[in-house]
Structure formats: structure tokens, C-alpha cells
Scaffold this active site. Structure first.
Site, PDB file in Angstrom:
ATOM      1  N   ASP A 454       0.849  -1.191   0.000  1.00  0.00           N
ATOM      2  CA  ASP A 454       0.000   0.000   0.000  1.00  0.00           C
ATOM      3  C   ASP A 454       0.892   1.252   0.000  1.00  0.00           C
ATOM      4  OD1 ASP A 454      -2.284   1.545   0.218  1.00  0.00           O
ATOM      5  OD2 ASP A 454      -2.589   1.167   2.355  1.00  0.00           O
ATOM      6  N   GLU A 457       2.686   5.135  -3.944  1.00  0.00           N
ATOM      7  CA  GLU A 457       2.617   6.090  -5.087  1.00  0.00           C
ATOM      8  C   GLU A 457       3.891   6.941  -5.226  1.00  0.00           C
ATOM      9  OE1 GLU A 457       0.223   5.703  -2.732  1.00  0.00           O
ATOM     10  OE2 GLU A 457      -0.894   4.345  -4.044  1.00  0.00           O
ATOM     11  N   ASP A 577      -8.809   3.914  -1.777  1.00  0.00           N
ATOM     12  CA  ASP A 577      -9.703   4.406  -0.718  1.00  0.00           C
ATOM     13  C   ASP A 577     -10.972   5.017  -1.290  1.00  0.00           C
ATOM     14  OD1 ASP A 577      -7.789   3.511   0.945  1.00  0.00           O
ATOM     15  OD2 ASP A 577      -6.883   5.471   1.270  1.00  0.00           O
TER      16      ASP A 577
END
Ligand SMILES: *[C@@H]1O[C@H](CO)[C@@H](O)[C@H](O)[C@H]1NC(C)=O
Ligand SMILES: *[C@@H]1O[C@H](CO)[C@@H](O)[C@H](O)[C@H]1NC(C)=O
Ligand SMILES: *[C@@H]1O[C@H](CO)[C@@H](O)[C@H](O)[C@H]1NC(C)=O
Ligand SMILES: *[C@@H]1O[C@H](CO)[C@@H](O)[C@H](O)[C@H]1NC(C)=O
Ligand SMILES: *[C@@H]1O[C@H](CO)[C@@H](O)[C@H](O)[C@H]1NC(C)=O
Ligand SMILES: *[C@@H]1O[C@H](CO)[C@@H](O)[C@H](O)[C@H]1NC(C)=O
Length: 925
Positions: A454, A457, A577
């Protein structure tokens, strides 16, 4: 999980309203002139290249300083790499520029830059045709432009030529700004360019912004650059009436970019790298993804259990809570294969650690042993940020191996859940080894079955150049853990942090280093974060895959939030999300379908929404969609109330119904996984994949297919107990009630009943669907007897049907035939003049025979008759199995009762799956 910014949540409701309002209006195709930058380039020389390519030199016509100065001399390189793939590569003729690393995404290197390309006679090579290629390349010399045409029909697929009346200008190539455009015909339907929550559905919508730059945008996620970057689109046209005509265009570039789609043109504005276009000829949507994934890497094979249901939550405070969840799923008789932990199991939110109080290792190992024994699996999260803490082994070894991304010679300091962190540089081979070793150590501590990567990015709670404040302890983890507490200064002094052209980062035209790694930070070998930003998650995925595969010798399961071109070869993806709203339920379908096109077919959204909490009704409807996501997982935020499917009795019932069907369909889903792996075919597909000439379905984003013939038509609006669904031409059978039939010659809309616990799933004619009997865990469901559903066009005198089935030992790293641990079966059926035949052709039956798998039931649908049937022969011998004929009912079409259609059902067959069989009988009339 991600940082929650209260401000963005406020903006959201306004955005949603605005979107609703805008979606009522027709898309405006504007022809407003955008600023044209410069006069473009002129071709000064061109020649054949020994390896079958052509190369040429381009000279800038007139320099200017808008967004920096023009690169004076460019080299272009064109090659028909395969019959269906054409590459057009344009770069600086004098010096090497950044490109997606060839070791991360293996591909041919263009021939090296040469200084002296001979001048040939003008236009001596105006067209490059490869005898067997469907794609034809042509160009104009002054100003330089190029076009790609389809040979078989002369259709222009791409054309960068512009004139005064076009809303775009010629090629621009500067160090930090590249611009190129193509014209598009009005009837081109485009799909792709993500990751982006497309409020208008799967089809690209004129004038919606498409910004590609991997970003963790908390909460506001409409039309902004999201977690992944996929600069690829599919273009589907139907101007020949009846002939599918799809192609794909990839711009292989990892720098941030804005793509402007205006309906009749598309313009790329990119802040670095090179222009490296790949054109994929199609001509069907399936052949486009086949050609695309044969280039970027075939989708990863997934283990069987990955198609089971997954439960996750941020905020399972201790192991007892996790044990309770597993127990409650069992009590509620809802299937569950995989239980997950967000970072609650960690010690101080540090990767690869266990919290000794809430997740004591002996108890956790005991729990894992129990669930592993029944076939359940366990997965935990890992974030890339490594806590800066001198008593933490992972950090110590990372420092000793010098694995972190640097800024001004020091590891770049950021803040994520554990507080201050450094980010590993996965472009550094030393980092890849160190990471593999940390995963190995962790796996010895906790035998996890997969990893969830997770925040890659990469997400950072701070921006710019930071230091750890003296005398101040930063809160870690939950609570205000996402508020930056380091002492930070924005960096604006370099052209990497403050480039001349501003992409629409975060949908706010934010600085590109906003809440991520500063773009002037440096990777291995001097690579700038500015260039490599969007491949950070991709490089972490590859390193993680390598580690897991080496470690377990098994097929790895990895879920990643950030993706790039090629990520599907290694990992599954969830859409990040999302929110517990009806709009987000709808967006989840478009994003899932896009990822199928991106070559990442194992995809799903957080079922019932991550944050804020869903209503009970929404959660019912969400599991009815989510049960048919390729990747089906319920996940929620720390701040949401609990939303496991058993928390509401109504949701539990919808879940038993929908997931119950999913578990019966597991052999089909797993076969689709195999097809994805060998041909790139998406598991979940837009309808146009099976009906490419049926224009009605080109923008349909509220229904989808699993494979080629199973259609899901869910309720996506509050308060509805009916759903208006589109049915392409032909016969469709309700999967939940095989006697219900919908028929139309030209396609039709049907209003279907859909009370709270009902999701409509239909099977198309000419199919053979393999199913089993379901169960609470895929391991058990997998051992139940098989059944086949065979569908003919309703009442037809002649028809054919086919389907297939792939079975293997899903622990093997590779998924393929020929290893002694797999079986592949083609099923066929035909009906002609009242004689029905059903047969199979088995390849490598041993694996299925050893498992003892049998076909118990076959239902043949849509037969013409009065119910009487002759003797059924199997392999030439009469059989006395139990046979039922059941009348089928048209719920749409053929309401006149003039036709008798029946279903012939056989039970107790006991046919070995691993052996070819043939069955035949005559219909009475
Ligand atoms: C300019 O291009 C448009 C469409 O691309 C075309 O219709 C028009 O004829 C062109 N005009 C000139 C002057 O070439
Ligand atoms: C686990 O957490 C739950 C909920 O926070 C709490 O009620 C329970 O007492 C805890 N159990 C243990 C063994 O710590
Ligand atoms: C560093 O890690 C240790 C144990 O791994 C922990 O006890 C300590 O609180 C951490 N220090 C900081 C400043 O977070
Ligand atoms: C840094 O830049 C961000 C984004 O533009 C801005 O919101 C913030 O106020 C800036 N901070 C400082 C200290 O200038
Ligand atoms: C940037 O993106 C946001 C979010 O989609 C959009 O509202 C805005 O118009 C875009 N700005 C520009 C200049 O394109
Ligand atoms: C189905 O309904 C949609 C929306 O009302 C309409 O645009 C479309 O033409 C209809 N299609 C058919 C085949 O009736």
C-alpha cells in the site's frame, strides 16, 4: 488506507453535485483553440535501418522558450515489431533521455543514436509498409507529422498532422515539455487512460481531465490522477457497420502528463521522457488486449483461493477480534477464504514487525495453524516507508546496505504511519536483495500467504525537504498520525521540483512533489524521482514478487495500490480508498473494467466502501456487485463502524446468495484467470468485448461480463427494487432461475425484478458454463462435483455451444499445461434436426482423474420440444440417469406461447472430468 483530509471531504459533496448536474448535459465537443506552441519540426533525413526499422532526423523549425527551449535535433525510429504492433519512438538525436527502464519492462531497444543519418531523396520513403502488417506508417515532412493507418480498410487510426483549423499544434519536444496530438473521427469510442475514477463511465468523456501521475489523493477522487499510471487507450469504431474495429495506443512514458481528449482529437502534454508509441492493430477488443499484454507482460496467475472472498479492516485492534471475525463468518454461513490485517498487527506501525501485546506471536502462529488447516489464508499490509529508528533492525540493515532514495546526499526524509521514514529505492539492485531478505525474515516470523503493498505512489504526509523536529515527538499511526509533524520547507529551487509546465497534479494543479517524494530526489545511478515517480509502486511490486516467489516456491499473491504498465504480470489491484456511497459503487465498475484493459484483470473495490460508512441497503447492493468482482474483498477504515457482511442480517442474506453463486462459479473464474494469463483476456469485461458491433453497449458502465457470456446487471441506485438492463441480441438465461429466458433479435432493454437480496446474472446462448456446488471455503468447494450449463438460442432447430475448463495445482509458480499438474477441457454441444450432442475434449486428463473429479449434472437449455426425449447415450451406451425436462418461460420476447422451449436436466452422471465423453439423444416433438 490513506490520509483523510477533512477539507477534501467537504469539497466532495460539492463535486458530486456538480457531476450529477453535468452528467445531464450532452458532452460538448469543443473546438476552442488551445495555445499552439511553435512551428514544429521538419524532416531532414530518413533511411532504412538494418534491423528492419526506419530512422530519420527532425530539425526544429523555430525555437522558442515557452516551457524551456526546444531540442534542436530529434531522432525518430519506426518499426513493425510484429504483424500487429508498430512502434514509433522519438527522442533527442544527440543525447540519451530517460525511458522506462528496459530491465523493468523488457522490450527491444531502438537502434543506438547515430550522428550521421544519410540524407535520402525527399519523400523516397513516405510510407512504411511491412508486407504482413496490418498497420501502415506514413508521414509528412514539413512540418513533420505521422499517421498510422489500418491496411485492410484504409482507416486512419492516428494522425498528428494539424492545420490552422485544428485545435492543436505540431510536435513540441523540449527537455521538460513534450506535446503531440492525434485527430480522431467523431465515432471513435475511447477507453482507458487511468487510473482515474471516471464519473461519466468507461467511455472517455470529452473535456474530462485525464492526468496521469501516481498519487494518493485522499477522498477527492473524481477525475484526478489516482494511484496508477496507464497511458494507454483502446479505440473502438463501427463505421463499417458490422465489422469490429478496435485498436490500442500505448505511449510508454513514465513522466507526469495531462491528456486532453476533446472528442475529435487527443493531445498529450508530458513533462519529460521520450515519445514511445506502440500501436496494437486489434481488430477486436480481445485481440487488442492480447497484443497489448503480449508486449507488457501477461497477467499473473492467481492461486485458487484468491478467487474466494476476502475480509479486511483497518482497526482489528488485536488477534481476538480477528478470530471473532472468522468465527462470525462461519456462524453466519457466509463463505470466507482470506482474512487480512491492515497495520494493526505491527509494532508501532513498523513494517515486518508484530505488536507483542495485541498480536503475540505464539497466539498468532496458533491461529494461523488452525486456519491454514482448513484452507484459509492470511495476508498483511506492508508500506514502503521504513521507520527511521536506530533500534529497528529493518532500518539498521537498510542503512547498512544504503538502500534509500537520496536527496542532497542524505536519505530523503518523509512521514507515514510509523512517523519519520525513508523510502527504499527499488531501482537499486541492493535494495531488491535487502527487501527480499526482509520479506524472508518476516515470513519466518509470520507465515503469511501473500502481501499487500500500500501507500506506494509513494504517499507522504509531508512535502518538501523535512527534518525531525528536536524536542517534539511525532504521533504515529492513527489519530492525527497523517498530519505532517516534521519541519518541512517546500523546495522550489530546482526545475525538477518546479517544472515549467504544471500537470494537474492531485486535481489541484498542486506542485508535483506535493505529499510525495520530492521530485529532485535521486535514485540509483542518478535517476531522478522526477522521471521515476510513477514507476515507484511498479518497481516495489517486482521486488516483492521476486522475494515471495524465491521464498515460497509458490505462486505469489500480491495486492498493490500503485500500478504502472506491466504491473498485472505480478500483482492484483484494488481501487484504493473509495467511499461508502452509491456513486462510488458505480465508479467501481468503470475502474474495474479499465484495469482489465490495462492488463491487470485481478481487480476489485473495497466492498461496502472504505470511508465513510455505508448504509445497510448500500452494503446489500455492494456485495451483490462485489461478489462478481474478480478480486472480492470487504475493507473498511479505522474510523468507519464495523462492516463485515454478517453485521446486518439483510446483508448476510444477500452475501449468502451472491457469494454462494460466486463459490459455485469458482471453476469458471479460475478458467478465466488462465485465459487472462495466456491471452490477456480480462476476467471482468465491458459488454462490447463480446458484442463489439453493438453500438448500444459502447458506453454501458452499469452492467458487465465475466468472461464472454455471463452478464451481471446489478442495482446501483438507492431505493430501487428493479433494474433496467440492456440485453444484446440473442437469448439470455437467468443463472439463478434457469427457466427464465430473455430473447430479442436486435437487443432490448428489460426491466428486471431486483428485490433487496436479488442480483440478476444472465448466461448468453451458445455457452457451456462449468460450475461446482460451492461451499464455505474454496478448498472445499473445489472438491465438489461439477455441473455444466449448456445454452442454445431459445427454440432453435440448429445451434452450437462451447465452453472450457482449466484445472491445476494452484501452488505451482507457473500456470500452464504440460507440467503434469494441470488439465484443460474443451466442452462442445450441438443441436441439429432434433438431435442433441454434448461432448468434451480433454488435454492432460491425469491431474483431474487423480483428484477424482466428476461431472454430476448437465442442464441443457433452450431446446425445442414438448418435453419428451429419447434415450440418452453416453459414449455409445444407453444410460438410465435421472432426467427432468422443465418448461422454460420467456420473460421477454416470444410472449406468444407458440414455441415450446424446454430444459433437459440430467443428474447423477458420474462422468470423470479428466476423460473425454460424448453424449447424445433425440428430442421428441
Ligand atoms: C484542416 O483539417 C481539417 C480536418 O482535420 C480538414 O477538414 C480541412 O480541410 C483542413 N484544412 C486545410 C486548409 O487543409
Ligand atoms: C481485543 O480488543 C477488543 C476490542 O477492542 C477488546 O474488547 C478485547 O478486550 C481485546 N482482547 C484482548 C485479549 O486484548
Ligand atoms: C523505535 O523502535 C522501538 C522498538 O522497535 C520502539 O520501542 C521505539 O519506541 C521506537 N522509537 C521511536 C522514536 O519511535
Ligand atoms: C508548500 O506548498 C503547498 C502546496 O502548494 C502549500 O499548500 C503550502 O502552503 C506550502 N508551504 C509552505 C511552507 O510554503
Ligand atoms: C484539474 O482537475 C480538476 C479535477 O478534475 C478539474 O476540476 C480542473 O478543472 C482541472 N484543472 C485544469 C486546469 O485542467
Ligand atoms: C435502452 O434504453 C436506453 C436508455 O433509455 C436507450 O437509450 C436505448 O436506446 C434503449 N435500447 C434499446 C435496445 O432499446
Amino acid at each position: 488506507m490513506a490520509s483523510l483530509n477533512p477539507l477534501s471531504t467537504l469539497c466532495l459533496s460539492y463535486l458530486l453535485l456538480l457531476t450529477l448536474f453535468l452528467s445531464l448535459a450532452e458532452p460538448a465537443i469543443t473546438s476552442s483553440k488551445s495555445t499552439k506552441i511553435g512551428q514544429g519540426y521538419r524532416l531532414i533525413s530518413i533511411q532504412d535501418d538494418p534491423n528492419g526499422a526506419i530512422t530519420g532526423l527532425l530539425q526544429v523549425k523555430e525555437k522558442n522558450d515557452i516551457y524551456g527551449s526546444d531540442i534542436p535535433l530529434l531522432r525518430f525510429y519506426v518499426k513493425h515489431e510484429t504483424e500487429s504492433r508498430l512502434r514509433v519512438h522519438i527522442t533527442d538525436a544527440k543525447s540519451k533521455r530517460w525511458e522506462v527502464p528496459y530491465d523493468l519492462l523488457p522490450r527491444e531497444q531502438p537502434s543506438p543514436l547515430k550522428q550521421n543519418i544519410k540524407r535520402l531523396k525527399k519523400n523516397s520513403l513516405s510510407v512504411s509498409e511491412h508486407s504482413s502488417s496490418e498497420l501502415v506508417f506514413s508521414y509528412t515532412s514539413d512540418p513533420f507529422s505521422f499517421a498510422v493507418k489500418r491496411k485492410s480498410n484504409g482507416d486512419t487510426l492516428f494522425d498528428s498532422n494539424s492545420n490552422e483549423s485544428d485545435p492543436f499544434g505540431p510536435l513540441v519536444f523540449k527537455d521538460q515539455y513534450l506535446e503531440i496530438s492525434t485527430k480522431l473521427p467523431k465515432d471513435a469510442s475511447l477507453y482507458g487512460l487511468g487510473e482515474n475514477s471516471q464519473p461519466h463511465g468507461i467511455k472517455l468523456y470529452p473535456n474530462d481531465p485525464y492526468t496521469l501521475y501516481t498519487t494518493d489523493v485522499a477522498a477527492i477522487n473524481l477525475n484526478t490522477d489516482l494511484y496508477g499510471s496507464h497511458p494507454v487507450y483502446m479505440d473502438l469504431r463501427n463505421h463499417e457497420g458490422g465489422k469490429p474495429n478496435a485498436h490500442g495506443v500505448l505511449l510508454l512514458n513514465s513522466n507526469g502528463m495531462d491528456v486532453f481528449y476533446k472528442g475529435t482529437s487527443l493531445t498529450y502534454k508530458i513533462i519529460g521522457g521520450v515519445l514511445d508509441f506502440y500501436f496494437f492493430a486489434g481488430p477486436t477488443p480481445l485481440s487488442v488486449v492480447d497484443q497489448y499484454t503480449s508486449f507488457i507482460g501477461r497477467p499473473a496467475p492467481m492461486p485458487y483461493w484468491a478467487f474466494g472472498f476476502h475480509q479486511c479492516r483497518w482497526g482489528y485492534h488485536n488477534l481476538s477480534v480477528v478470530e471473532d471475525v472468522v468465527e462470525n463468518y462461519n456462524k453466519a454461513k457466509i463463505p470466507l477464504d482470506v482474512i487480512w490485517n491492515d497495520d494493526d498487527h505491527m509494532d508501532g506501525h513498523k513494517d515486518f514487525t508484530l505488536n507483542p501485546v495485541n498480536y503475540p506471536r505464539p497466539k498468532l502462529l496458533n491461529f494461523l495453524e488452525r486456519i491454514h488447516n482448513i484452507g484459509m489464508k492470511y495476508i498483511v499490509i506492508i508500506d514502503p516507508g521504513i521507520a527511521v529508528n536506530s533500534s529497528y533492525g529493518v532500518y539498521q540493515r537498510g542503512m547498512a546496505n544504503d538502500v534509500f532514495i537520496k536527496h542532497e546526499g542524505e536519505p530523503f526524509l518523509a512521514q507515514v504511519w510509523p512517523g519519520a521514514v525513508y523510502f527504499p529505492d527499488f531501482l537499486n539492485p541492493k535494495t531488491v536483495s535487502w527487501w527480499g531478505d526482509e520479506i524472508r525474515r518476516f515470513h519466518e516470523l509470520v507465515p503469511v500467504d501473500g502481501l499487500w503493498i500500500d501507500m506506494n505512489e509513494a504517499s507522504n504526509f509531508c512535502s518538501g525537504k523535512c527534518t525531525i523536529p528536536t524536542g517534539k515527538v511525532c504521533p504515529s499511526g492513527t489519530g492525527p498520525g497523517w498530519v505532517c509533524c516534521l519541519d518541512c520547507k517546500n523546495i522550489t529551487s530546482t526545475r525538477w521540483d518546479d517544472p515549467p509546465y504544471k500537470i494537474n497534479a492531485s486535481g489541484l494543479q498542486a506542485p508535483i512533489g506535493f505529499k510525495t517524494i520530492a521530485t529532485s530526489a535521486v535514485h540509483y545511478n542518478g535517476i531522478l524521482e522526477y522521471d521515476a515517480h510513477s514507476i515507484y509502486g511498479f518497481s516495489q511490486t517486482i521486488a516483492t514478487h521476486k522475494a515471495l516467489q524465491g521464498l515460497q516456491g509458490k505462486r505469489p499473491f500480491i495486492l498493490t495500490r500503485s500500478t504502472y504498465v506491466g504491473s498485472g504480470k505480478y500483482a492484483a489491484h484494488w481501487t484504493g480508498d473509495n467511499q461508502g456511497t452509491w456513486e462510488n459503487l458505480r465508479y467501481s465498475i468503470s475502474t474495474m473494467l479499465n484495469f482489465g484493459i490495462f492488463g491487470v484483470p485481478m481487480v476489485g473495490s473495497d466492498i461496502c466502501g472504505f470511508y465513510p460508512q455505508p448504509t445497510e441497503e448500500l452494503c446489500n447492493r455492494w456485495i451483490e456487485v462485489g461478489a462478481f468482482y474478480p478480486f472480492s474483498r470487504d475493507h473498511a477504515n479505522y474510523y468507519s463502524p464495523r462492516q463485515e457482511l454478517y453485521q446486518w442480517e439483510t446483508v448476510a442474506e444477500s452475501a449468502r446468495n451472491a457469494l454462494g453463486m460466486r463459490y459455485k462459479l469458482l471453476p469458471y473464474l479460475y478458467t478465466l484467470n488462465y485465459e487472462a494469463h495466456i491471452s490477456g483476456a480480462p476476467i471482468a469485461r465491458p459488454l462490447f468485448f463480446s458484442f463489439p458491433t453493438y453500438i448500444e453497449c459502447y458506453s454501458l458502465s452499469t452492467q458487465f461480463l465475466l468472461g464472454s457470456s455471463l452478464m451481471i446487471s446489478p442495482v446501483l441506485e438507492q431505493g430501487k427494487t428493479e433494474v433496467d438492463a440492456l440485453f444484446p441480441p440473442g437469448t439470455w438465461y437467468s443463472l439463478f432461475d434457469l427457466t427464465q429466458v430473455i430473447v430479442s433479435k436486435d437487443g432490448t432493454n428489460v426491466t428486471l425484478n431486483a428485490p433487496l437480496h436479488v442480483v440478476n446474472v444472465h448466461l448468453y446462448q451458445n455457452s457451456i458454463l462449468p460450475m461446482q456446488q460451492g461451499g464455505m471455503i474454496s478448498k472445499d468447494a473445489r472438491m465438489t462435483p461439477f455441473s455444466l450449463i449448456v445454452t442454445f438460442p431459445a427454440g432453435a432447430n440448429e445451434g452450437e455451444a462451447k465452453g472450457n475448463l482449466f484445472l491445476d495445482d494452484d501452488e505451482l509458480p507457473e500456470m500452464k499445461l504440460g507440467n503434469g499438474y494441470s488439465t484443460y477441457i474443451d466442452f462442445h454441444a450441438s443441436v441439429k434436426e432434433g438431435t442433441v450432442k454434448v461432448w468434451s475434449q480433454v488435454q492432460e486428463g491425469k491431474f483431474a482423474l487423480d483428484k477424482g473429479w466428476v461431472i454430476d449434472t448437465i442442464n441443457v437449455l433452450g431446446l425445442n420440444g414438448n418435453g419428451a426425449i429419447g434415450t440418452i447415450e453416453i459414449n455409445g451406451k444407453p444410460t438410465n440417469v435421472k432426467i427432468d425436462t422443465t418448461k422454460q418461460n420467456y420473460i421477454h420476447g416470444r410472449g406468444d406461447g407458440e414455441k415450446n422451449i424446454v430444459m433437459v436436466g440430467m443428474k447423477g452422471l458420474n462422468i470423470p472430468v479428466g476423460k473425454s465423453f460424448a453424449m447424445t439423444w433425440k428430442m421428441g416433438s
